[in-house]
Each structure stands twice: as C-alpha cells, then as structure tokens.
Design a protein around this motif. Structure first.
Motif, PDB file in Angstrom:
ATOM      1  N   LYS A   1       0.856  -1.171   0.000  1.00  0.00           N
ATOM      2  CA  LYS A   1       0.000   0.000   0.000  1.00  0.00           C
ATOM      3  C   LYS A   1       0.893   1.221   0.000  1.00  0.00           C
ATOM      4  O   LYS A   1       2.012   1.193   0.530  1.00  0.00           O
ATOM      5  N   TRP A   2       0.411   2.318  -0.587  1.00  0.00           N
ATOM      6  CA  TRP A   2       1.195   3.542  -0.603  1.00  0.00           C
ATOM      7  C   TRP A   2       1.235   4.117   0.797  1.00  0.00           C
ATOM      8  O   TRP A   2       0.206   4.344   1.412  1.00  0.00           O
ATOM      9  N   SER A   3       2.437   4.331   1.328  1.00  0.00           N
ATOM     10  CA  SER A   3       2.582   4.934   2.645  1.00  0.00           C
ATOM     11  C   SER A   3       4.007   5.397   2.852  1.00  0.00           C
ATOM     12  O   SER A   3       4.950   4.619   2.662  1.00  0.00           O
ATOM     13  N   VAL A   4       4.167   6.637   3.274  1.00  0.00           N
ATOM     14  CA  VAL A   4       5.495   7.139   3.635  1.00  0.00           C
ATOM     15  C   VAL A   4       5.469   7.657   5.071  1.00  0.00           C
ATOM     16  O   VAL A   4       6.257   8.516   5.456  1.00  0.00           O
ATOM     17  N   SER A   5       4.544   7.128   5.862  1.00  0.00           N
ATOM     18  CA  SER A   5       4.393   7.571   7.244  1.00  0.00           C
ATOM     19  C   SER A   5       5.305   6.824   8.201  1.00  0.00           C
ATOM     20  O   SER A   5       5.476   7.236   9.346  1.00  0.00           O
TER      21      SER A   5
END
Length: 129
Positions: free
Chosen positions: A101-105
C-alpha cells in the motif's frame, strides 16, 4: 498500480531456512509499505511482518509468532522485499503472500488484510519433519 510477484518458496525440513522474495513493478516501490501474510490450509490469513518508510528510515514489525526467526527487509534498488525465514517449524507451512500500500508515514500498524491495496499470487512453503 503495483504488480507483485512472490518467489522462493519450496519444501524444506524443519529447522531449515528459506528466503522469500516479493518483486514489484509498475510504480516507484520505495513509497510503498509492504507486508507478508500467510494462509495455512483451512485457516485464515495470518499477518507475518510489515515494513514501511518515513524519510530515509525504514521501520519493520513482526508478528510475535515469528519474531526472532523470520525477518522482513527490502532492497529498493531491486524493487524487492525479502522474508528471511530461519529455524522453520511445521506450523510455518502455508502459502505466503506479499501485499503493498502507498505509505510514507513509517507506520507499522498495517497488520490487517484490509490495510493493503495490492497483492501477489502467493508462494507455497512446506516444512517437513
């Protein structure tokens, strides 16, 4: 859109090791959180590990049932996430799936199937006695 392909599964004796690979294509992979799940016959999907990024730092989280034996890592230059599995047990027998999944957190809270948007087809791991 991200396409994921798992490989590296096979038959191994208890106590042995395997390294699973999750190869990605289609988008910049470094911005995606990636998780590994497994499904044993007759059982639900089980979370194994996840890895995600915040800035230049990657954070990993492993399920208690595999911690110390199984390690997730990634090599963005190869758009690949690995699952190194050591000291394998009979109960590790399952089909292993990677998901993204897209995530840069940097969050490592992505432990549920519903957290992920993209899935591979799975690779079989069989541990024999």
């Amino acid at each position: 859109q991200v396409q994921l392909v798992e490989s590296g599964g096979g038959l191994v004796q208890a106590g042995g090791s395997l390294r699973l690979l999750c190869a990605a294509s289609g988008r910049t992979f470094s911005g995606y959180a990636v998780g590994w799940f497994r499904q044993a016959p007759g059982k639900e999907h089980e979370f194994v590990a996840t890895i995600s990024r915040s800035g230049s730092t990657y954070y990993a989280y492993h399920a208690a049932s595999v911690k110390g034996r199984i390690t997730i890592s990634r090599e963005n230059a190869k758009d690949t996430v690995y699952l190194q599995m050591n000291s394998l047990k009979l109960e590790d027998t399952a089909v292993y799936y990677c998901a993204a999944k897209w995530s840069v957190s940097g969050s490592t809270d992505y432990t549920g199937e519903a957290d992920y948007n993209y899935w591979g087809q799975g690779t079989q791991v069989t541990v024999s006695s």
